[in-house]
Write a protein that holds these residues in place. Structure first.
Motif, PDB file in Angstrom:
ATOM      1  N   ASP A  71      56.704  68.305  82.080  1.00  0.00           N
ATOM      2  CA  ASP A  71      56.265  68.109  80.185  1.00  0.00           C
ATOM      3  C   ASP A  71      58.038  67.508  79.525  1.00  0.00           C
ATOM      4  N   VAL A  72      59.214  67.607  80.254  1.00  0.00           N
ATOM      5  CA  VAL A  72      60.269  66.482  79.688  1.00  0.00           C
ATOM      6  C   VAL A  72      59.404  65.450  79.458  1.00  0.00           C
ATOM      7  N   VAL A  73      59.661  64.662  80.033  1.00  0.00           N
ATOM      8  CA  VAL A  73      58.895  63.135  80.255  1.00  0.00           C
ATOM      9  C   VAL A  73      57.649  63.185  79.663  1.00  0.00           C
ATOM     10  N   ASP A  78      59.282  61.915  70.534  1.00  0.00           N
ATOM     11  CA  ASP A  78      59.956  61.010  70.005  1.00  0.00           C
ATOM     12  C   ASP A  78      59.512  58.912  70.277  1.00  0.00           C
ATOM     13  N   ILE A  79      59.061  59.514  71.365  1.00  0.00           N
ATOM     14  CA  ILE A  79      59.016  58.347  72.105  1.00  0.00           C
ATOM     15  C   ILE A  79      57.490  57.717  71.897  1.00  0.00           C
ATOM     16  N   PRO A  80      56.857  56.919  71.705  1.00  0.00           N
ATOM     17  CA  PRO A  80      55.346  56.230  71.681  1.00  0.00           C
ATOM     18  C   PRO A  80      54.812  56.920  73.900  1.00  0.00           C
ATOM     19  N   ALA A  82      52.552  56.053  74.801  1.00  0.00           N
ATOM     20  CA  ALA A  82      52.250  54.813  76.355  1.00  0.00           C
ATOM     21  C   ALA A  82      53.672  54.819  77.018  1.00  0.00           C
ATOM     22  N   LYS A  83      54.531  55.002  76.083  1.00  0.00           N
ATOM     23  CA  LYS A  83      55.895  54.658  77.358  1.00  0.00           C
ATOM     24  C   LYS A  83      56.315  55.612  78.045  1.00  0.00           C
ATOM     25  N   ARG A  84      56.053  57.143  77.143  1.00  0.00           N
ATOM     26  CA  ARG A  84      56.567  58.440  78.639  1.00  0.00           C
ATOM     27  C   ARG A  84      55.630  58.284  79.397  1.00  0.00           C
ATOM     28  N   LEU A  85      53.882  57.699  79.465  1.00  0.00           N
ATOM     29  CA  LEU A  85      53.182  57.108  80.708  1.00  0.00           C
ATOM     30  C   LEU A  85      54.117  56.430  81.963  1.00  0.00           C
ATOM     31  N   MET A  86      54.162  55.572  81.280  1.00  0.00           N
ATOM     32  CA  MET A  86      54.658  54.677  81.762  1.00  0.00           C
ATOM     33  C   MET A  86      55.880  55.039  82.539  1.00  0.00           C
ATOM     34  N   ARG A  87      56.687  56.105  82.256  1.00  0.00           N
ATOM     35  CA  ARG A  87      58.148  56.255  82.265  1.00  0.00           C
ATOM     36  C   ARG A  87      57.663  57.182  83.865  1.00  0.00           C
ATOM     37  N   ASP A 146      48.569  58.170  68.609  1.00  0.00           N
ATOM     38  CA  ASP A 146      49.625  57.219  67.765  1.00  0.00           C
ATOM     39  C   ASP A 146      49.605  55.489  68.057  1.00  0.00           C
ATOM     40  N   GLY A 147      48.760  55.053  68.459  1.00  0.00           N
ATOM     41  CA  GLY A 147      47.677  53.912  68.292  1.00  0.00           C
ATOM     42  C   GLY A 147      48.740  52.831  69.374  1.00  0.00           C
ATOM     43  N   SER A 148      49.345  53.288  70.178  1.00  0.00           N
ATOM     44  CA  SER A 148      49.539  52.962  72.003  1.00  0.00           C
ATOM     45  C   SER A 148      49.245  52.969  72.958  1.00  0.00           C
ATOM     46  N   LEU A 149      48.009  53.474  72.899  1.00  0.00           N
ATOM     47  CA  LEU A 149      46.788  53.636  73.504  1.00  0.00           C
ATOM     48  C   LEU A 149      45.917  52.845  72.753  1.00  0.00           C
TER      49      LEU A 149
END
Length: 195
Positions: A71-73, A78-80, A82-87, A146-149
């Motif tokens: 959940d933290v990730v 504040d982060i798109p 797609a970037k959260r998923l990759m993290r 958000d358009g990142s995916l």
């Protein structure tokens, strides 16, 4: 001074987790866990009525902690997305190149071992992994918004497919003792998410 019940129970679970991650559930005897935790056998049975119920509690505790970390990730708005998923997927890789490939995922370690032995443990595994997949799908839906995916991404199917792939890659990594399966999973993940 008496230690509260939940502290002793949690101490047993916390002590057992690395032992079972290293050796598996069936191989580890209760005496090994109790000796490492410095807890008498009678006290163990006060908290857990059987080894199976202990295993179920261990899995539930593992997934509670894991889901909180997920959940933290995944829920950092504040982060798109797609970037959260990759993290999240990056978290499946060792932190430093050359680091050992020892599995730290209790679901991967115990899934095949206990699913045929204990219905309660199988259900704990199923509930925990279903919860992870649901969180991944939710994050993917946020990425579509958000358009990142990609807008045509089937979030539920993609989350299930990717989680299954990474879980399988973890098992192959244990067998091969190299990072090739996880590296392939990362490439396939980027391709599937069109990143």
């Amino acid at each position: 001074m008496n230690t509260p019940r939940t502290d002793v129970r949690q101490h047993i679970l916390d002590t057992a987790k690395p032992i079972i991650l290293g050796k598996g559930f069936s191989v580890v005897g209760l005496n090994e866990v109790l000796k490492a935790a410095a807890v008498p056998k009678g006290s163990f049975y006060h908290y857990f009525k059987s080894k199976e119920l202990f295993g179920e509690a261990l899995l539930e505790d593992y997934f509670a902690g894991y889901l909180a970390a997920v959940d933290v990730v995944l829920k950092n708005q504040d982060i798109p997305a797609a970037k959260r998923l990759m993290r999240y997927w990056q978290g499946w890789l060792p932190e430093r190149p050359g680091e050992g490939v020892q599995c730290q995922c209790l679901a991967a370690k115990l899934g095949g071992e206990v699913s045929d032995l204990s219905e309660a443990m199988r259900l704990a595994l199923q509930h925990g992994t279903d919860s992870i997949i649901a969180r991944l799908a939710d994050c993917m839906r946020e990425g579509i918004i958000d358009g990142s995916l990609p807008a045509d991404l089937d979030a539920d199917h993609c989350a299930l497919t990717l989680y299954q792939m990474w879980l399988g890659a973890t098992l192959l990594t244990k067998m091969r003792r190299d990072m090739s399966a996880l590296e392939s999973a990362m490439l396939a993940t980027r391709k599937m998410l069109k990143l």
